[in-house]
Enzyme design. Structure first.
Site, PDB file in Angstrom:
ATOM      1  N   CYS A 130      -9.242   1.276 -12.893  1.00 41.30           N
ATOM      2  CA  CYS A 130      -8.284   1.819 -11.928  1.00 41.30           C
ATOM      3  C   CYS A 130      -7.552   3.022 -12.510  1.00 41.30           C
ATOM      4  CB  CYS A 130      -7.285   0.734 -11.531  1.00 41.30           C
ATOM      5  SG  CYS A 130      -6.041   1.314 -10.376  1.00 41.30           S
ATOM      6  N   CYS A 133      -3.828   3.211 -11.547  1.00 41.70           N
ATOM      7  CA  CYS A 133      -2.961   2.272 -12.280  1.00 41.70           C
ATOM      8  C   CYS A 133      -2.738   2.738 -13.724  1.00 41.70           C
ATOM      9  CB  CYS A 133      -3.580   0.885 -12.329  1.00 41.70           C
ATOM     10  SG  CYS A 133      -4.364   0.344 -10.823  1.00 41.70           S
ATOM     11  N   ASP A 134      -3.791   3.192 -14.391  1.00 42.34           N
ATOM     12  CA  ASP A 134      -3.736   3.362 -15.847  1.00 42.34           C
ATOM     13  C   ASP A 134      -3.838   4.801 -16.359  1.00 42.34           C
ATOM     14  OD1 ASP A 134      -3.605   0.589 -16.001  1.00 42.34           O
ATOM     15  OD2 ASP A 134      -5.779   0.369 -16.042  1.00 42.34           O
TER      16      ASP A 134
END
Ligand code: FAD
Ligand code: NAP
Length: 304
Positions: A130, A133-134
């Site tokens: 992701c 997200c990261d």
């Protein structure tokens, strides 16, 4: 007793709930996580009409706001099984069951794992699925993205805003991604491509990823390179385990329906990415949600 129980609050399930509740049906929408589905893990969406560009989580939030205006009941739960009694169905969650006259399955799919050494060991410590997200954890770092489809290339482009370099590793010599996405990637000075190459192993220390071992599938040459992170985008697997007993899935696990989104079991519908189909997109998920939401109304009229 609900008129219809919708399982999964991605774009497909949210649209089905909107249509069904707006037809005055008593609707229960069950979701095991945050509403929005895969949109929550998508950086920029540029192909959803009405927005030139919008971040996935923002689109998810806007859809969710609309879902609740006609009385849909929301429940948190992980659905484990559907039991078909003919004119009624039981939807079984881990700790509670719900009764409905019809069910719409909209559970979507999840990223596929590669299954290479180091993938599980370094998950969350440099291995990610992701970018939204990261990505921000990798400012100025060298990242490897595995895969050649829309997800790999588009999320790779997104990662260049943080990373110093993004190396896309693809097993063939041609990308699967849409041409417009390819062109953008080729024009991006921070992106490079390793063709005919597969990831064999992710290596690291006790803290995080330190490197990758790659193999050229044409020459057989194996090389080791240092890496700060590895983002894996090698396709999708359907989330249909709870429905296998119903006999509505094909050999690969996708659910088969007719063009009204009904499975071979009357009153059980499937929509969005979980269906056997060719184009898995937010627009198609939403379109199918509208069809099923409306069809369920017709089904219940005939049942009465
Ligand atoms: P999902 O979005 O997968 O939602 C399914 C929901 O069901 C999830 O919230 C899940 O938690 C829930 N669920 C699953 N199992 C259960 C259970 N047992 N019990 C309860 N709840 C359950 N499409 C575009 O159109 N444009 C893009 O730019 C784009 N970019 C993408 C980028 C990435 C990285 C990815 C992975 C996909 C992208 N897509 C894009 C594809 C798009 O996100 C999907 O086609 C779409 O989200 C499918 O919607 P859905 O509602 O069918 O399923
Ligand atoms: P995908 O289209 O199935 O692509 C998977 C990629 O991973 C392919 O390039 C495949 O290689 C490669 N791959 C598969 N298994 C592998 C393995 N074991 N080792 C190495 N490489 C492997 O999956 P996706 O990119 O996640 O896209 C999924 C769906 O979401 C698609 O329908 C896509 O159109 C949609 N999506 C759309 C957008 C958008 O519209 N902007 C963005 C993201 C996703 P091969 O090419 O050799 O098969």
């Amino acid at each position: 007793m609900y008129d219809v129980i919708v399982i999964g609050a991605g774009p497909a399930g949210m649209t089905a709930a909107l249509y069904a509740s707006r037809s005055n049906l008593k609707v229960l929408l069950i979701e095991r996580g945050a509403p929005g589905g895969q949109m929550n893990n998508t950086a920029e969406v540029e192909n959803y009409p009405g927005f030139t560009s919008i971040m996935g989580p923002e689109l998810a939030y806007k859809m969710y706001e609309g879902v609740n205006q006609f009385g849909t009941v929301n429940a948190y739960g992980i659905v484990e099984e559907i039991i078909d009694h003919g004119t009624t169905k039981t939807v079984v969650c881990e700790d509670q069951s719900y009764e409905g006259k019809a069910v719409i399955i909209a559970t979507g799919c999840v990223h596929r794992k590669l299954g290479v050494p180091g993938e599980d060991e370094f998950a969350g410590r440099g291995v990610s699925y992701c970018a939204v997200c990261d990505g921000a954890f990798f400012k100025g770092k060298h990242l490897f993205v595995i895969g050649g489809g829309d997800s790999a290339v588009e999320e790779g482009i997104y990662l260049t805003q943080f990373a110093s370099k993004v190396t896309v590793v693809h097993r063939r010599d041609e990308l699967r991604a849409q041409k417009i996405i390819q062109e953008r990637a080729f024009a991006n000075p921070k992106m490079e491509f390793y063709w005919n190459t597969v990831l064999e192993e992710i290596t690291g220390d006790e803290i995080k990823v330190q490197g990758v071992q790659l193999k050229n599938v044409q020459t057989g040459e194996v090389t080791a390179e240092s890496a700060d992170g590895v983002f894996i985008y090698v396709g999708l697997d359907p989330l249909t385990e709870p429905f296998r007993k119903l006999g509505i899935t094909n050999a690969q696990g996708w659910i088969e329906t007719d063009q009204e989104m009904e499975t071979k079991i009357p009153g059980i519908y499937a929509i969005g990415d979980v269906r056997e189909k060719t184009l898995r997109q937010i627009t198609t998920a939403v379109g199918e949600g509208g069809i099923a939401g409306q069809q369920v109304y017709q089904y219940l009229q005939e049942l009465a």
